[in-house]
Design a protein around this motif. Structure first.
Motif, PDB file in Angstrom:
ATOM      1  N   VAL A  53       2.343  -5.915  -4.865  1.00 23.92           N
ATOM      2  CA  VAL A  53       3.401  -5.020  -5.813  1.00 23.92           C
ATOM      3  C   VAL A  53       3.887  -3.934  -4.857  1.00 23.92           C
ATOM      4  CG1 VAL A  53       1.183  -3.929  -6.707  1.00 23.92           C
ATOM      5  CG2 VAL A  53       3.314  -3.826  -7.898  1.00 23.92           C
ATOM      6  N   GLY A  54       4.952  -3.523  -5.209  1.00 24.31           N
ATOM      7  CA  GLY A  54       5.700  -2.472  -4.557  1.00 24.31           C
ATOM      8  C   GLY A  54       7.143  -2.842  -4.628  1.00 24.31           C
ATOM      9  N   ALA A  55       7.863  -1.992  -3.711  1.00 26.37           N
ATOM     10  CA  ALA A  55       9.232  -2.270  -3.353  1.00 26.37           C
ATOM     11  C   ALA A  55       9.583  -3.585  -2.668  1.00 26.37           C
ATOM     12  CB  ALA A  55       9.801  -1.153  -2.695  1.00 26.37           C
ATOM     13  N   ALA A  56      10.705  -4.154  -2.849  1.00 26.83           N
ATOM     14  CA  ALA A  56      11.024  -5.551  -2.553  1.00 26.83           C
ATOM     15  C   ALA A  56      10.897  -5.548  -1.046  1.00 26.83           C
ATOM     16  CB  ALA A  56      12.501  -6.119  -2.798  1.00 26.83           C
ATOM     17  N   ARG A  57      11.428  -4.650  -0.140  1.00 25.22           N
ATOM     18  CA  ARG A  57      11.645  -4.682   1.141  1.00 25.22           C
ATOM     19  C   ARG A  57      10.198  -4.491   1.745  1.00 25.22           C
ATOM     20  NH1 ARG A  57      13.243   0.588  -0.158  1.00 25.22           N
ATOM     21  NH2 ARG A  57      11.845   2.199   0.609  1.00 25.22           N
ATOM     22  N   ASP A  58       8.988  -4.063   1.033  1.00 28.19           N
ATOM     23  CA  ASP A  58       7.873  -4.132   1.475  1.00 28.19           C
ATOM     24  C   ASP A  58       6.797  -5.146   1.065  1.00 28.19           C
ATOM     25  OD1 ASP A  58       8.302  -1.404   2.524  1.00 28.19           O
ATOM     26  OD2 ASP A  58       7.959  -0.444   0.603  1.00 28.19           O
ATOM     27  N   ALA A  67       1.294 -16.079   1.463  1.00 28.32           N
ATOM     28  CA  ALA A  67       1.476 -17.331   0.761  1.00 28.32           C
ATOM     29  C   ALA A  67       1.225 -18.568   1.562  1.00 28.32           C
ATOM     30  CB  ALA A  67       3.067 -17.301   0.076  1.00 28.32           C
ATOM     31  N   SER A  68       0.959 -18.489   2.814  1.00 30.04           N
ATOM     32  CA  SER A  68       0.582 -19.476   3.639  1.00 30.04           C
ATOM     33  C   SER A  68      -0.809 -19.978   3.335  1.00 30.04           C
ATOM     34  CB  SER A  68       0.676 -19.068   5.142  1.00 30.04           C
ATOM     35  OG  SER A  68      -0.079 -17.954   5.430  1.00 30.04           O
ATOM     36  N   ALA A  69      -1.653 -19.039   2.766  1.00 32.98           N
ATOM     37  CA  ALA A  69      -3.035 -19.194   2.652  1.00 32.98           C
ATOM     38  C   ALA A  69      -3.337 -18.996   1.186  1.00 32.98           C
ATOM     39  CB  ALA A  69      -3.912 -18.680   3.755  1.00 32.98           C
ATOM     40  N   LEU A  70      -2.678 -18.173   0.363  1.00 32.18           N
ATOM     41  CA  LEU A  70      -3.173 -17.602  -0.955  1.00 32.18           C
ATOM     42  C   LEU A  70      -2.077 -17.908  -2.139  1.00 32.18           C
ATOM     43  CD1 LEU A  70      -4.622 -14.245   0.348  1.00 32.18           C
ATOM     44  CD2 LEU A  70      -5.956 -16.317  -0.089  1.00 32.18           C
ATOM     45  N   ALA A  71      -2.446 -17.975  -3.357  1.00 32.77           N
ATOM     46  CA  ALA A  71      -1.681 -18.143  -4.350  1.00 32.77           C
ATOM     47  C   ALA A  71      -1.045 -16.769  -4.622  1.00 32.77           C
ATOM     48  CB  ALA A  71      -2.387 -18.865  -5.372  1.00 32.77           C
ATOM     49  N   VAL A  72      -0.033 -16.465  -4.375  1.00 34.25           N
ATOM     50  CA  VAL A  72       0.781 -15.058  -4.526  1.00 34.25           C
ATOM     51  C   VAL A  72       1.508 -15.034  -5.645  1.00 34.25           C
ATOM     52  CG1 VAL A  72       2.233 -13.536  -3.367  1.00 34.25           C
ATOM     53  CG2 VAL A  72       0.409 -14.676  -2.006  1.00 34.25           C
ATOM     54  N   THR A  73       1.605 -13.928  -6.046  1.00 34.10           N
ATOM     55  CA  THR A  73       2.621 -13.518  -7.058  1.00 34.10           C
ATOM     56  C   THR A  73       2.982 -12.201  -6.685  1.00 34.10           C
ATOM     57  OG1 THR A  73       1.475 -14.443  -9.079  1.00 34.10           O
ATOM     58  CG2 THR A  73       3.045 -12.724  -9.543  1.00 34.10           C
ATOM     59  N   ALA A  74       4.492 -12.022  -6.639  1.00 37.24           N
ATOM     60  CA  ALA A  74       5.156 -10.849  -6.104  1.00 37.24           C
ATOM     61  C   ALA A  74       5.550 -10.265  -7.167  1.00 37.24           C
ATOM     62  CB  ALA A  74       6.149 -11.261  -5.303  1.00 37.24           C
ATOM     63  N   ASP A 124      -7.184 -12.370  -8.487  1.00 35.64           N
ATOM     64  CA  ASP A 124      -8.567 -12.100  -7.673  1.00 35.64           C
ATOM     65  C   ASP A 124      -8.341 -10.976  -6.661  1.00 35.64           C
ATOM     66  OD1 ASP A 124      -9.818 -14.423  -8.697  1.00 35.64           O
ATOM     67  OD2 ASP A 124      -8.598 -15.631  -7.558  1.00 35.64           O
ATOM     68  N   LEU A 125      -7.159 -10.813  -6.190  1.00 31.06           N
ATOM     69  CA  LEU A 125      -6.974  -9.672  -5.107  1.00 31.06           C
ATOM     70  C   LEU A 125      -5.625  -8.999  -5.425  1.00 31.06           C
ATOM     71  CD1 LEU A 125      -7.500 -12.276  -2.060  1.00 31.06           C
ATOM     72  CD2 LEU A 125      -9.303 -10.588  -2.984  1.00 31.06           C
ATOM     73  N   VAL A 126      -5.629  -7.935  -5.206  1.00 31.40           N
ATOM     74  CA  VAL A 126      -4.344  -7.022  -5.307  1.00 31.40           C
ATOM     75  C   VAL A 126      -4.175  -6.335  -3.816  1.00 31.40           C
ATOM     76  CG1 VAL A 126      -3.131  -5.000  -6.473  1.00 31.40           C
ATOM     77  CG2 VAL A 126      -4.609  -6.623  -7.720  1.00 31.40           C
ATOM     78  N   LEU A 127      -2.768  -6.535  -3.436  1.00 28.89           N
ATOM     79  CA  LEU A 127      -2.441  -5.907  -2.387  1.00 28.89           C
ATOM     80  C   LEU A 127      -1.175  -4.447  -3.131  1.00 28.89           C
ATOM     81  CD1 LEU A 127      -1.903  -4.987   0.543  1.00 28.89           C
ATOM     82  CD2 LEU A 127      -0.235  -6.968   0.936  1.00 28.89           C
ATOM     83  N   ASP A 128      -1.464  -3.351  -2.823  1.00 28.77           N
ATOM     84  CA  ASP A 128      -0.750  -2.392  -3.660  1.00 28.77           C
ATOM     85  C   ASP A 128       0.171  -1.612  -2.557  1.00 28.77           C
ATOM     86  OD1 ASP A 128       0.190  -0.191  -5.109  1.00 28.77           O
ATOM     87  OD2 ASP A 128      -1.586   0.484  -5.649  1.00 28.77           O
ATOM     88  N   LEU A 129       1.275  -1.842  -2.556  1.00 28.67           N
ATOM     89  CA  LEU A 129       2.318  -1.117  -1.712  1.00 28.67           C
ATOM     90  C   LEU A 129       3.115   0.010  -2.184  1.00 28.67           C
ATOM     91  CD1 LEU A 129       3.522  -4.488   0.121  1.00 28.67           C
ATOM     92  CD2 LEU A 129       1.847  -2.763   0.900  1.00 28.67           C
ATOM     93  N   CYS A 130       2.660   0.496  -3.441  1.00 27.87           N
ATOM     94  CA  CYS A 130       3.361   1.476  -4.116  1.00 27.87           C
ATOM     95  C   CYS A 130       3.233   2.653  -3.431  1.00 27.87           C
ATOM     96  CB  CYS A 130       2.811   1.536  -5.615  1.00 27.87           C
ATOM     97  SG  CYS A 130       3.243   0.097  -6.476  1.00 27.87           S
ATOM     98  N   PRO A 131       4.209   3.712  -3.529  1.00 26.66           N
ATOM     99  CA  PRO A 131       4.162   5.054  -2.962  1.00 26.66           C
ATOM    100  C   PRO A 131       2.829   5.553  -3.505  1.00 26.66           C
ATOM    101  CG  PRO A 131       6.239   4.733  -3.521  1.00 26.66           C
ATOM    102  CD  PRO A 131       5.523   3.552  -4.082  1.00 26.66           C
TER     103      PRO A 131
END
Length: 561
Positions: A53-58, A67-74, A124-131
Motif C-alpha cells: 500500500v502507498g503511492a503508485a510509483r512506490d 508477485a514472483s513469489a507471493l500472492a500480492v494485492t496492490a 498475511d503480510l503488509v508492506l506499508d509505503l505510506c508517508p
C-alpha cells in the motif's frame, strides 16, 4: 549519555587487572546455565498473501518484485501518476483512505475511494509505503514492514517478506494472574501501568481486568517491570533464572578478587556496541544480556545489590520506546530513595542512553562506564533466590538490605508511583461502608470480622489507588513510603465505630455514622420520606415493614438508638 559522574582517584592498575580476570570468571558463571526453553509458545501461519500500500510509483515496482513469489494485492493511494498502464496478474485497487490492523497471518485491511463501496481483505503480510505508517505503534507487529523512503531499507523489507511464508512460533513472554490484578474492581478503574507502557498496544482494558494479545506482544517485559502487584510477570526467562545468573556472576567475581562490581544490563543491540569497546570496558563492569532491557526493575536490581553489587547500569541504545526509558528512570528513583533512606552511600544506578552516531556512542559509553556507580553494598551478601512472585523477591531483598544497613529507619518516604505505602484516612468522613475492603486486590484493607472496624496491613499495600477511587466519601489518600516497623505486618485499626442496632429486631447492621449518612441523603427519597424509621432498620426488617399492609393494626416496639 545520561550519566551521573562520581569523583574519585584514577583506578588502581593492579585492581583493574584483577577485575578483568574476575569478570571473565563472572561471565563464565553467568553463562553456565542451559539455554532457556519457553514452556508456552504462540503459533503463526502465513500463506504469503501480501498487501502493498502507498503511492503508485512506490508500490508497483516492489509489488512486481514480490508477485514472483507471493500472492500480492496492490492498494494505490493516489491518482494514475506513477502507474505505467501495464496489465498485471495481481489485483490493483485505488483508495483515498485505508486502515490496517492485525499481525502475521491475520491482517485485516479496509479501504475506500470516493463514490465506491468499502473494500476489505485479509492478508498475511503488509508492506506499508505510506508517508505516515498505517500502524503507528512503536513496536510493529510481526509480518508488517514500513521501511520508509530509503531504497536500501525497502530492499531489506522485501527480502524479509519473502522469507515470511510458512509456520512460525515465538515464546509467550508473559504470565498473568488475574486474581491479584489491580486494574479495576466493580467498574472502578485504578492501575493502568501495563496498558500505558505497552509499545505494541498488546494490552487492553477488559472490564475489571486486562487482556493481553499474545500475537502482538513483542516480549519487552515492561508490563511486569511496572506492575505493582506482580499480576503481570516476565517469562522469557522468568525472574528466578535471571536471579541465579546474577548471583552466580557476583559470587564468581568476588571469589576471583574483584571489587565493586557493577551489573550492566543490555539487549542485543547494546551487546553489539559493547563488543566494539573490547578491553576498554572497566573490569568491574559485568555485562548481562537480556532479551529486552525493560524486562527487569526494582525487584531484580535490589536483589543484585543485596547479592553484593555496587551498582546497576542499564544501557539504552535509542531503539526503545520512550515510555520504557522513562519507566526505567522512575524505577531507579524509587530504588535509590530506598537505599538513600537506609544510609547506603551512592549512587547505585546508572541509566545510559547511547548517542546516535556509532563512534560517539562508543566514546561516550567508555567514559560513562569509567564513572559507573560505586555504591555501598551490604557487608554480607544475601543467599536468597529470586522468587517467581515479585512481591516476595522485594520482601527478601529489602529485609536483607535493611538488616545490614548503616541506618535502620522505621519509615522511608518514596516518590509518587512507588509500589509501597500507607493510607491516610479521614476518619470523620469514613462511614465504614467497607467498599474499599471489597476492591483491595492485595488484602491490605480488611474488615473487623464482625466488628465495625477498618483494618490495614501496610506490607500488603501496592498503592494501586483502587480504594481511593472507590471510596464514596473521598476519605482515602495514598501515602507512598517504605515501612520497616514491626506493625507493618500486622492488621492496624484505621477506623472503628459503635455498631448501630436495628430499631425493630435489635440486630447490629451498620455503624452510627453510616446510618446518619443514610438519613441525610435518603430521608427525602420517596421510598423513605413517609417512613424515615425504615432507614434505621436492617434489610430484613425494612422489607417486612414495607410489605405489611398500612391498614393492618399491629403493635411493634421500636427502640431508638
Amino acid at each position: 549519555m545520561n550519566i551521573r559522574f562520581t569523583d574519585g582517584a584514577p583506578p588502581d592498575p593492579v585492581q583493574e587487572a584483577r577485575d578483568q580476570l574476575a569478570r571473565q570468571a563472572a561471565l563464565r558463571a553467568a553463562n553456565d546455565f542451559p539455554d532457556f526453553e519457553p514452556a508456552a509458545t504462540v503459533d503463526y501461519r502465513s500463506h504469503g498473501r501480501t498487501l502493498v500500500v502507498g503511492a503508485a510509483r512506490d508500490v508497483l515496482p516492489l509489488a512486481d518484485q514480490l508477485a514472483s513469489a507471493l500472492a500480492v494485492t496492490a492498494l494505490l493511494l493516489d491518482d494514475a501518476d506513477g502507474a505505467d498502464g501495464a496489465a498485471r496478474l495481481y489485483p490493483v485497487h485505488r483508495a483515498r483512505t485505508v486502515a490496517v490492523a492485525g499481525w502475521l497471518g491475520a491482517f485485516e485491511a479496509r479501504w475506500q475511494a470516493p463514490g465506491s463501496p468499502v473494500g476489505e481483505g485479509r492478508f498475511d503480510l503488509v508492506l506499508d509505503l505510506c508517508p505516515a505508517r498505517l500502524i503507528a505503534t512503536h513496536q510493529r507487529p510481526h509480518g508488517y514492514q514500513a521501511p520508509g523512503p530509503d531504497p536500501q531499507a525497502r530492499a531489506v523489507a522485501v527480502a524479509s517478506l519473502l522469507d515470511m511464508v510458512g509456520d512460525f512460533e515465538k515464546p509467550t513472554y508473559f504470565n498473568y494472574k488475574e486474581r491479584i490484578c489491580a486494574h479495576g474492581r466493580n467498574g472502578i478503574q485504578a492501575c493502568t501501568a501495563c496498558v500505558d507502557i505497552c509499545s505494541a498496544r498488546a494490552i487492553l482494558s477488559d472490564g475489571d481486568r486486562v487482556k493481553v494479545n499474545p500475537y502482538l506482544c513483542a516480549g519487552c517485559g515492561a508490563c511486569g517491570t511496572v506492575c505493582p502487584t506482580g499480576a503481570m510477570t516476565y517469562a522469557y526467562p522468568p525472574a528466578p533464572l535471571t536471579g541465579k545468573r546474577i548471583q552466580a556472576a557476583l559470587r564468581a567475581f568476588a571469589s576471583a578478587g574483584g571489587a565493586q562490581p557493577v551489573l550492566l544490563l543490555h539487549d542485543a543491540r547494546g551487546g553489539a556496541l559493547l563488543e566494539r569497546l573490547g578491553d576498554s570496558i572497566p573490569g568491574r563492569v559485568l555485562p548481562l544480556a537480556l532479551h529486552h532491557l525493560a524486562s527487569t526493575g526494582i525487584d531484580v536490581w535490589l536483589a543484585a545489590l543485596a547479592y553484593g553489587a555496587a551498582g546497576v547500569a542499564v544501557l539504552a541504545t535509542g531503539d526503545e520506546a520512550p515510555q520504557y526509558v522513562a519507566a526505567l528512570g522512575e524505577q531507579m528513583q524509587i530504588a535509590q530513595a530506598l537505599l538513600d533512606g537506609l544510609g547506603y552511600a551512592g549512587p547505585h544506578f546508572q541509566l545510559l542512553q547511547a548517542g546516535a552516531a556509532p563512534l560517539d556512542a562508543a566514546q561516550e559509553l567508555v567514559l560513562a562506564l569509567r564513572h559507573a556507580p560505586r555504591g555501598e553494598a551490604p557487608s554480607c551478601p544475601a543467599t536468597f533466590h529470586l522468587a517467581a512472585d515479585k512481591r516476595n523477591t522485594l520482601d527478601y531483598a529489602l529485609e536483607h538490605l535493611h538488616r545490614h544497613a548503616p541506618r535502620q529507619p522505621q519509615h522511608i518516604a518514596l516518590p509518587p508511583g512507588a509500589p509501597f505505602g500507607a493510607l491516610a484516612l479521614d476518619t470523620q468522613a469514613c462511614s465504614l461502608c467497607m467498599s474499599c475492603v471489597g476492591v483491595c486486590p492485595a488484602a491490605a484493607l480488611q474488615d473487623g470480622q464482625g466488628a465495625p472496624q477498618l483494618r490495614f496491613i501496610e506490607k500488603n499495600c501496592v498503592q494501586c489507588g483502587l480504594c481511593a477511587n472507590t471510596c464514596p466519601e473521598n476519605a482515602i489518600a495514598l501515602t507512598p513510603r517504605m515501612s520497616f516497623a514491626p506493625e507493618r505486618m500486622q492488621p492496624v485499626v484505621l477506623n472503628e465505630s459503635q455498631p448501630f442496632h436495628c430499631i425493630r429486631c435489635s440486630k447490629p447492621f451498620g455503624t452510627l455514622q453510616m446510618v446518619e449518612n443514610m438519613l441525610g441523603r435518603l430521608a427525602s427519597h420517596p421510598a423513605f420520606s413517609a417512613h424515615p424509621d425504615r432507614l434505621r432498620m436492617c434489610g430484613d426488617c425494612r422489607v417486612i415493614d414495607m410489605m405489611t399492609p398500612a391498614d393492618e393494626m399491629q403493635v411493634t416496639p421500636l427502640r431508638r438508638n
